[in-house]
Design a protein around this motif. Sequence first.
Motif, PDB file in Angstrom:
ATOM      1  N   GLY A 130       0.001   9.093   5.268  1.00 38.12           N
ATOM      2  CA  GLY A 130       0.961  10.180   5.243  1.00 38.12           C
ATOM      3  C   GLY A 130       1.455  10.614   6.605  1.00 38.12           C
ATOM      4  O   GLY A 130       2.601  11.063   6.740  1.00 38.12           O
ATOM      5  N   ILE A 131       0.624  10.490   7.655  1.00 32.03           N
ATOM      6  CA  ILE A 131       1.086  10.898   8.979  1.00 32.03           C
ATOM      7  C   ILE A 131       2.187   9.982   9.477  1.00 32.03           C
ATOM      8  O   ILE A 131       3.143  10.416  10.136  1.00 32.03           O
ATOM      9  CB  ILE A 131      -0.084  10.957   9.996  1.00 32.03           C
ATOM     10  CG1 ILE A 131       0.391  11.435  11.367  1.00 32.03           C
ATOM     11  CG2 ILE A 131      -0.766   9.618  10.140  1.00 32.03           C
ATOM     12  CD1 ILE A 131       0.976  12.818  11.386  1.00 32.03           C
TER      13      ILE A 131
ATOM     14  N   PHE B  35       0.849  -1.190   0.000  1.00 32.16           N
ATOM     15  CA  PHE B  35       0.000   0.000   0.000  1.00 32.16           C
ATOM     16  C   PHE B  35       0.883   1.237   0.000  1.00 32.16           C
ATOM     17  O   PHE B  35       1.597   1.505   0.970  1.00 32.16           O
ATOM     18  CB  PHE B  35      -0.902  -0.012   1.231  1.00 32.16           C
ATOM     19  CG  PHE B  35      -1.886   1.133   1.308  1.00 32.16           C
ATOM     20  CD1 PHE B  35      -2.817   1.326   0.312  1.00 32.16           C
ATOM     21  CD2 PHE B  35      -1.878   1.991   2.396  1.00 32.16           C
ATOM     22  CE1 PHE B  35      -3.735   2.364   0.398  1.00 32.16           C
ATOM     23  CE2 PHE B  35      -2.785   3.036   2.495  1.00 32.16           C
ATOM     24  CZ  PHE B  35      -3.722   3.227   1.484  1.00 32.16           C
ATOM     25  N   ALA B  36       0.837   2.012  -1.082  1.00 33.99           N
ATOM     26  CA  ALA B  36       1.702   3.193  -1.205  1.00 33.99           C
ATOM     27  C   ALA B  36       0.960   4.305  -1.941  1.00 33.99           C
ATOM     28  O   ALA B  36       1.282   4.645  -3.082  1.00 33.99           O
ATOM     29  CB  ALA B  36       2.992   2.826  -1.945  1.00 33.99           C
ATOM     30  N   PRO B  37      -0.059   4.902  -1.297  1.00 38.79           N
ATOM     31  CA  PRO B  37      -0.815   5.971  -1.955  1.00 38.79           C
ATOM     32  C   PRO B  37       0.015   7.249  -2.061  1.00 38.79           C
ATOM     33  O   PRO B  37       0.978   7.448  -1.320  1.00 38.79           O
ATOM     34  CB  PRO B  37      -2.010   6.174  -1.021  1.00 38.79           C
ATOM     35  CG  PRO B  37      -1.476   5.797   0.332  1.00 38.79           C
ATOM     36  CD  PRO B  37      -0.511   4.664   0.078  1.00 38.79           C
ATOM     37  N   GLU B  38      -0.387   8.101  -2.976  1.00 40.82           N
ATOM     38  CA  GLU B  38       0.278   9.397  -3.106  1.00 40.82           C
ATOM     39  C   GLU B  38      -0.049  10.275  -1.899  1.00 40.82           C
ATOM     40  O   GLU B  38      -1.140  10.214  -1.334  1.00 40.82           O
ATOM     41  CB  GLU B  38      -0.182  10.103  -4.383  1.00 40.82           C
ATOM     42  CG  GLU B  38       0.276   9.430  -5.659  1.00 40.82           C
ATOM     43  CD  GLU B  38      -0.142  10.219  -6.885  1.00 40.82           C
ATOM     44  OE1 GLU B  38      -0.703  11.337  -6.721  1.00 40.82           O
ATOM     45  OE2 GLU B  38       0.082   9.729  -8.007  1.00 40.82           O
ATOM     46  N   LYS B  39       0.942  11.104  -1.509  1.00 36.35           N
ATOM     47  CA  LYS B  39       0.708  12.032  -0.387  1.00 36.35           C
ATOM     48  C   LYS B  39      -0.270  13.117  -0.811  1.00 36.35           C
ATOM     49  O   LYS B  39      -0.129  13.723  -1.867  1.00 36.35           O
ATOM     50  CB  LYS B  39       2.036  12.667   0.029  1.00 36.35           C
ATOM     51  CG  LYS B  39       2.728  11.931   1.142  1.00 36.35           C
ATOM     52  CD  LYS B  39       3.931  12.701   1.634  1.00 36.35           C
ATOM     53  CE  LYS B  39       4.735  11.812   2.574  1.00 36.35           C
ATOM     54  NZ  LYS B  39       5.984  12.435   2.968  1.00 36.35           N
ATOM     55  N   ARG B  40      -1.254  13.360   0.073  1.00 41.94           N
ATOM     56  CA  ARG B  40      -2.269  14.356  -0.259  1.00 41.94           C
ATOM     57  C   ARG B  40      -2.447  15.400   0.839  1.00 41.94           C
ATOM     58  O   ARG B  40      -3.165  16.370   0.646  1.00 41.94           O
ATOM     59  CB  ARG B  40      -3.620  13.659  -0.504  1.00 41.94           C
ATOM     60  CG  ARG B  40      -3.556  12.499  -1.481  1.00 41.94           C
ATOM     61  CD  ARG B  40      -4.914  11.999  -1.902  1.00 41.94           C
ATOM     62  NE  ARG B  40      -5.784  11.655  -0.778  1.00 41.94           N
ATOM     63  CZ  ARG B  40      -7.034  11.199  -0.924  1.00 41.94           C
ATOM     64  NH1 ARG B  40      -7.533  11.073  -2.129  1.00 41.94           N
ATOM     65  NH2 ARG B  40      -7.766  10.894   0.122  1.00 41.94           N
ATOM     66  N   THR B  41      -1.801  15.219   1.993  1.00 40.90           N
ATOM     67  CA  THR B  41      -2.008  16.109   3.140  1.00 40.90           C
ATOM     68  C   THR B  41      -0.670  16.553   3.711  1.00 40.90           C
ATOM     69  O   THR B  41       0.236  15.732   3.872  1.00 40.90           O
ATOM     70  CB  THR B  41      -2.815  15.390   4.234  1.00 40.90           C
ATOM     71  OG1 THR B  41      -4.094  15.010   3.701  1.00 40.90           O
ATOM     72  CG2 THR B  41      -3.017  16.270   5.452  1.00 40.90           C
ATOM     73  N   ASP B  42      -0.535  17.845   4.000  1.00 40.66           N
ATOM     74  CA  ASP B  42       0.635  18.361   4.707  1.00 40.66           C
ATOM     75  C   ASP B  42       0.356  18.209   6.196  1.00 40.66           C
ATOM     76  O   ASP B  42      -0.237  19.086   6.836  1.00 40.66           O
ATOM     77  CB  ASP B  42       0.877  19.822   4.343  1.00 40.66           C
ATOM     78  CG  ASP B  42       2.140  20.385   4.988  1.00 40.66           C
ATOM     79  OD1 ASP B  42       2.669  19.752   5.931  1.00 40.66           O
ATOM     80  OD2 ASP B  42       2.593  21.469   4.573  1.00 40.66           O
TER      81      ASP B  42
END
Length: 411
Positions: free
Chosen positions: A312-313, A213-220
């Motif tokens: 992402g966190i 599982f390696a989704p693109e980063k979407r949140t800072d």
Amino acid sequence: MVINAYVRENAGDAALLSVCLRHVREAFPDGEILIAGMEDAAVHPTFEGARNIGSIRRYVADGTVSLPRRLLRKAVIGAASGLATLLPRPLARVVLRTLPAEARREADAVMSADLVVSNGGGYVLARPGLDGHQNVFFVLLPAMLAQKANVPVVWAPESFGPFPSGLQRKLVGRVLRRSAAVLARENVSVTELRSCGIPDQQIERAVDSGFAFAPEKRTDWRARLGVGPADRLVGITARRWLAPAAQERYERELARTIDAVQATGARAVLIPQVSTDYLGDDDRIVERRIRDYCTSGPLMIDEVVDYRDLKGIYDECSLLIGTRFHSVIFSLTSYVPCVAIEYEHKTGGIMADLRLGDWVVPIAEVTHDKLWALVEPLLKDPAPYRAILDANLPGYIARAESLPARLREAV
């Protein structure tokens, strides 16, 4: 047909379903995919472009209806569908036509599919007694119906067991021996499958699909949490698992460790890996109590976060103290050192696979002293831990991407 999907508010199970759908599409680019899972199709008609049709399990466990109605549904549908698995196929279809619409949709779909894939996870297990028997029955039921129609069934990387009853082992053995592929994600599950009479040549050691599982980063996340780029973040995931007194002790010991982490100048952040009210399994409830036990005011994510954003966190953390095991997987794939708190055998098994077994603490044995003995050295020098990841993780992730070829072989 992808069966035994869970709910998207459980980020780990949502990640497993996401990877499963991607692997099915890689195996069969022109195929049509349907999902049967625990989400209400009227509320969530699709998941990542695949249509959700609901399921027998969801219908009989529907928390929006009264307990007597749920028990009646389980008795009636269990009896009818169980009878259908024993009858000749034409008579079985006649019986299945008497089922309520949602249950009938899944039965029709698995019996007319070209391939049934049971989503990876940790749900093929049981407790002693009637409750354990019915759980095993309803988990296996879609596969039993598919096999009635000679549809091949693949069990994607899964934890199996425990099965305390001989009857449970007999049923599991009957269904899995007739399956096209049975993939176990740790050695303890292999032992459980052997106890069910599954021959070694049919058991395939595989890797948890969460490693793919390696989704693109979407949140800072640093901006969202109000921390600077130089601040060290230490993530914590917790869950409800123990009897009340033991649960409170576990939560208070985690709070003590959080205070010790923040005394080093790092910032601790409580992360809800699961945020669903299904079966009361909402990590935020537990983590609010832990936050209140702390004296140092840790950060906390207190809203429902999309499973792709949540990954992402963990990328931002320097260290994770993780109870939810897919939070550990999400962190390890970003080369973040983890101390894992074990509540089921998947934790110890997979950590041992990666040569990380020394960083596992059973949930019933959690104390601040035990956690701190593992956490403090990682805060001071994570290099030895990362060296183990460098040596073992790339090959492990590569193995997690092997399912598409196995699916093509099954048909």
